[in-house]
Each structure stands twice: as C-alpha cells, then as structure tokens.
Design an enzyme around this catalytic site. Structure first.
Site, PDB file in Angstrom:
ATOM      1  CB  SER A  14      -0.956   0.009   1.195  1.00 51.42           C
ATOM      2  OG  SER A  14      -0.258   0.340   2.369  1.00 51.42           O
ATOM      3  NE  ARG A  15       3.620   2.458   5.156  1.00 52.32           N
ATOM      4  CZ  ARG A  15       4.741   2.742   5.828  1.00 52.32           C
ATOM      5  NH1 ARG A  15       5.570   3.654   5.366  1.00 52.32           N
ATOM      6  NH2 ARG A  15       5.027   2.115   6.944  1.00 52.32           N
ATOM      7  CE1 TYR A 155      15.211  -4.686   6.363  1.00 50.04           C
ATOM      8  CE2 TYR A 155      17.445  -4.283   5.562  1.00 50.04           C
ATOM      9  CZ  TYR A 155      16.068  -4.217   5.382  1.00 50.04           C
ATOM     10  OH  TYR A 155      15.558  -3.681   4.217  1.00 50.04           O
TER      11      TYR A 155
HETATM   12  P1  NAP Z   1       7.825   0.734   3.982  1.00 48.72           P
HETATM   13  O1  NAP Z   1       7.554   2.050   3.303  1.00 48.72           O
HETATM   14  O2  NAP Z   1       7.955   0.680   5.455  1.00 48.72           O
HETATM   15  O3  NAP Z   1       6.690  -0.305   3.499  1.00 48.72           O
HETATM   16  C1  NAP Z   1       6.619  -1.598   4.012  1.00 48.72           C
HETATM   17  C2  NAP Z   1       5.195  -2.059   3.910  1.00 48.72           C
HETATM   18  O4  NAP Z   1       5.090  -3.379   4.501  1.00 48.72           O
HETATM   19  C3  NAP Z   1       4.238  -1.157   4.694  1.00 48.72           C
HETATM   20  O5  NAP Z   1       3.078  -0.906   3.919  1.00 48.72           O
HETATM   21  C4  NAP Z   1       3.927  -1.986   5.933  1.00 48.72           C
HETATM   22  O6  NAP Z   1       2.652  -1.766   6.479  1.00 48.72           O
HETATM   23  C5  NAP Z   1       3.969  -3.395   5.352  1.00 48.72           C
HETATM   24  N1  NAP Z   1       4.107  -4.398   6.407  1.00 48.72           N
HETATM   25  C6  NAP Z   1       4.929  -4.369   7.486  1.00 48.72           C
HETATM   26  N2  NAP Z   1       4.745  -5.455   8.240  1.00 48.72           N
HETATM   27  C7  NAP Z   1       3.760  -6.193   7.646  1.00 48.72           C
HETATM   28  C8  NAP Z   1       3.114  -7.411   7.950  1.00 48.72           C
HETATM   29  N3  NAP Z   1       3.452  -8.112   9.045  1.00 48.72           N
HETATM   30  N4  NAP Z   1       2.144  -7.869   7.118  1.00 48.72           N
HETATM   31  C9  NAP Z   1       1.813  -7.167   6.016  1.00 48.72           C
HETATM   32  N5  NAP Z   1       2.390  -6.007   5.658  1.00 48.72           N
HETATM   33  C10 NAP Z   1       3.351  -5.517   6.472  1.00 48.72           C
HETATM   34  O7  NAP Z   1       9.141   0.065   3.410  1.00 48.72           O
HETATM   35  P2  NAP Z   1       9.872   0.169   1.989  1.00 48.72           P
HETATM   36  O8  NAP Z   1      11.033   1.034   2.158  1.00 48.72           O
HETATM   37  O9  NAP Z   1       8.902   0.413   0.899  1.00 48.72           O
HETATM   38  O10 NAP Z   1      10.425  -1.328   1.897  1.00 48.72           O
HETATM   39  C11 NAP Z   1       9.794  -2.359   1.163  1.00 48.72           C
HETATM   40  C12 NAP Z   1      10.732  -3.558   1.133  1.00 48.72           C
HETATM   41  O11 NAP Z   1      11.979  -3.189   0.546  1.00 48.72           O
HETATM   42  C13 NAP Z   1      11.067  -4.106   2.525  1.00 48.72           C
HETATM   43  O12 NAP Z   1      11.147  -5.514   2.482  1.00 48.72           O
HETATM   44  C14 NAP Z   1      12.444  -3.512   2.798  1.00 48.72           C
HETATM   45  O13 NAP Z   1      13.177  -4.291   3.703  1.00 48.72           O
HETATM   46  C15 NAP Z   1      13.044  -3.521   1.417  1.00 48.72           C
HETATM   47  N6  NAP Z   1      14.166  -2.593   1.265  1.00 48.72           N
HETATM   48  C16 NAP Z   1      13.981  -1.244   1.434  1.00 48.72           C
HETATM   49  C17 NAP Z   1      15.091  -0.397   1.284  1.00 48.72           C
HETATM   50  C18 NAP Z   1      14.962   1.104   1.433  1.00 48.72           C
HETATM   51  O14 NAP Z   1      15.992   1.771   1.342  1.00 48.72           O
HETATM   52  N7  NAP Z   1      13.777   1.663   1.644  1.00 48.72           N
HETATM   53  C19 NAP Z   1      16.345  -0.923   0.988  1.00 48.72           C
HETATM   54  C20 NAP Z   1      16.481  -2.281   0.831  1.00 48.72           C
HETATM   55  C21 NAP Z   1      15.379  -3.112   0.963  1.00 48.72           C
HETATM   56  P3  NAP Z   1       2.434  -0.649   7.635  1.00 48.72           P
HETATM   57  O15 NAP Z   1       2.951   0.612   7.114  1.00 48.72           O
HETATM   58  O16 NAP Z   1       0.957  -0.627   7.824  1.00 48.72           O
HETATM   59  O17 NAP Z   1       3.197  -1.148   8.828  1.00 48.72           O
END
Ligand code: NAP
Length: 244
Positions: A14-15, A155
């Site tokens: 969703s985001r 992580y």
């Molecule tokens: P984000 O904005 O925090 O989005 C993560 C999403 O996952 C949120 O919508 C969150 O929901 C949802 N979520 C968390 N726990 C959950 C659960 N138990 N069941 C269902 N949904 C759940 O993170 P992002 O930066 O987009 O990251 C997305 C992915 O990319 C993650 O796996 C992250 O580790 C990976 N990643 C990100 C980066 C970076 O720099 N941003 C780098 C490397 C890898 P709520 O908001 O409602 O909690």
C-alpha cells in the site's frame, strides 16, 4: 475475447517500494492484489490510484507473518480471481541495534516478518503456480543481505535468508516454469529510510550520487516479472553502485 490479464500479489503493497511496483505492473496491464497489515480504509487511496491506471485492484488485509491468515487469504484470492501469476514478497520491517544489545524479540520479529513471511506466502501461492505451470516470484531482499551492515544483524540475516530461499526455489521449480529472483535495493527514499534523518553522508558513498527511488526498484521488478522468461535464481543489486 482478449487474453486473460495476469494477476500480481504484492505484500506490503500500500506504500513505499511495494506500491511503486504495483503501479509499474499496472501500467503494463497486470491486475493487482495488494496486501498490507493496515486496514482497508488506509489502503483505499492506493487501490483507487491503481484502478485509475485501468486495471483491476483488490485489497486483502493480513499479517504476512501469520501462517493461518496467509493460507486463508491466498485460498480466498484464488477462489475470487482464479490465479496468481506474479508474487512479490515485499513486506518488511527494521528493528535496528548493535548485536550485543539486540533483544530476542527484536531478532525474532524481524526474521519472522521479513523471512518467515516469504516462506508462508510462497508456500501458499506456489502450489497454484505449479498447477498453472508458470509463475514469477520476486523476493525483496537488500544489499545488506549480500554485504552486511553494522547495526542490522537481524535485518541483514533476514535479507540474506531470502537470497538462499530464492536460489533454492529457482532450482526446485524451474522445471515447472516458475522463476524465482531477488531484488537487492540500496538506499531508497521511503518511510523506512526517512527514519535515518540526514542522508547527505549516505549519498557521498553512492557512486551515482543520489539515493534511489521506489521507481528505480519497480523497473527491475517489472523486468523480472514480465520482460524475461529465462532469468532465475538471481539476486540483482539496484543500488546506484553502493557497496561496489
Ligand atoms: P515501507 O515504506 O515501510 O513499506 C513496508 C510495507 O510493509 C508497509 O506498507 C507496511 O505496512 C507493510 N508491512 C509491514 N509489516 C507487515 C506485515 N506483518 N504484514 C503485512 N504487511 C506488512 O518500506 P519500503 O522502504 O517500501 O520497503 C519495502 C521492502 O523493501 C522491505 O522488504 C524492505 O526491507 C526492502 N528494502 C527497502 C530499502 C529502502 O531503502 N527503503 C532498501 C532495501 C530493501 P504498515 O505501514 O501498515 O506497517
């Protein structure tokens, strides 16, 4: 009658990065199932935006780290829509801290939500892909799963685990025409990295001189999901050269 549209399930969609991937796939004509832990009302703007692209979009609220909820929700998706062609295991969290101070709950929660979820969701989805004899599974790992990162033992272990899972499933299910790949983002501008505050120092370490955007990741996810039929078992770093 035209060809039936593919359906993608995106967890945590969703985001952030997941939502960007949903939009990129929607622009390529894929119907989208968004999962998130938040309630339907909070996810509605994301659903509306995807529908405005011209495809179907549905929301299923469940916790990816709850095996029963995952199984029931995936069975319901198949009952409602018939097939899942693309699975993006994207939901993830951080609970950072130095290893010696890391509490068992901090370790267990991150492993369960980031890595356990990929087992639960893939286990529920893959049997339908096996029957259909096609599928593309993409696991959202991280460059820290390849290179490690001080303060992120939980992580980085979870993200390294996803790469092992990716390679193993690629070997087990290639002969069923199911491809399994991982994407390893670097520093991407989302709510997750906003917690880090001033990013100027990080930018200096990135050869391309900027943080990545969710769209940078979405383009690679779309490539793996739709544009190739022969890439499998890969962990692709999308990090602007960080950690080279
Ligand atoms: P984000 O904005 O925090 O989005 C993560 C999403 O996952 C949120 O919508 C969150 O929901 C949802 N979520 C968390 N726990 C959950 C659960 N138990 N069941 C269902 N949904 C759940 O993170 P992002 O930066 O987009 O990251 C997305 C992915 O990319 C993650 O796996 C992250 O580790 C990976 N990643 C990100 C980066 C970076 O720099 N941003 C780098 C490397 C890898 P709520 O908001 O409602 O909690």
């Amino acid at each position: 009658m035209g060809e039936e549209r593919k359906i993608a399930l995106i967890t945590g969609g969703s985001r952030g990065i997941g939502f960007s991937c949903a939009k990129e796939l929607a622009h390529a004509g894929v119907d989208i199932i968004i999962n998130d832990i938040c309630d339907a009302e909070k996810a509605q703007p994301a659903i509306d935006e995807i529908k405005s692209i011209g495809v179907n979009a549905w929301f299923y609220q469940f916790d990816v780290s709850n095996a029963e909820q995952v199984q029931a929700s995936v069975d319901k998706m198949i009952e409602d829509h018939g097939h899942i062609d693309i699975l993006l295991n994207n939901a993830g969290i951080t609970k950072d801290g130095l290893f010696v101070r890391m509490k068992p709950e901090q370790w267990e929660q991150v492993i369960k939500i980031n890595l356990g979820s990929a087992y639960y969701v893939t286990h529920a989805v893959i049997k339908y892909m096996m029957k259909a004899r096609h599928g593309s599974i993409i696991n959202m790992s991280s460059i820290v799963g390849v290179h490690g990162n001080a303060g992120q033992a939980n992580y980085s272990a979870s993200k390294a685990g996803l790469i092992g899972l990716t390679k193993t499933l690629a070997k087990e299910y290639g002969n069923r025409n199911i491809r399994v790949n991982a994407v390893c983002p670097g520093f991407i501008q989302t709510a997750m990295t906003a917690e880090l505050g001033n990013t100027a120092e990080y930018q200096k370490a990135i050869p391309m001189g900027r943080l990545g955007t969710p769209e940078d990741i979405a383009k690679v996810v779309k490539f793996l999901a739709l544009d190739t039929d022969y890439v499998t078992g890969q962990a692709i770093e999308v990090a602007g050269g960080l950690m080279l």
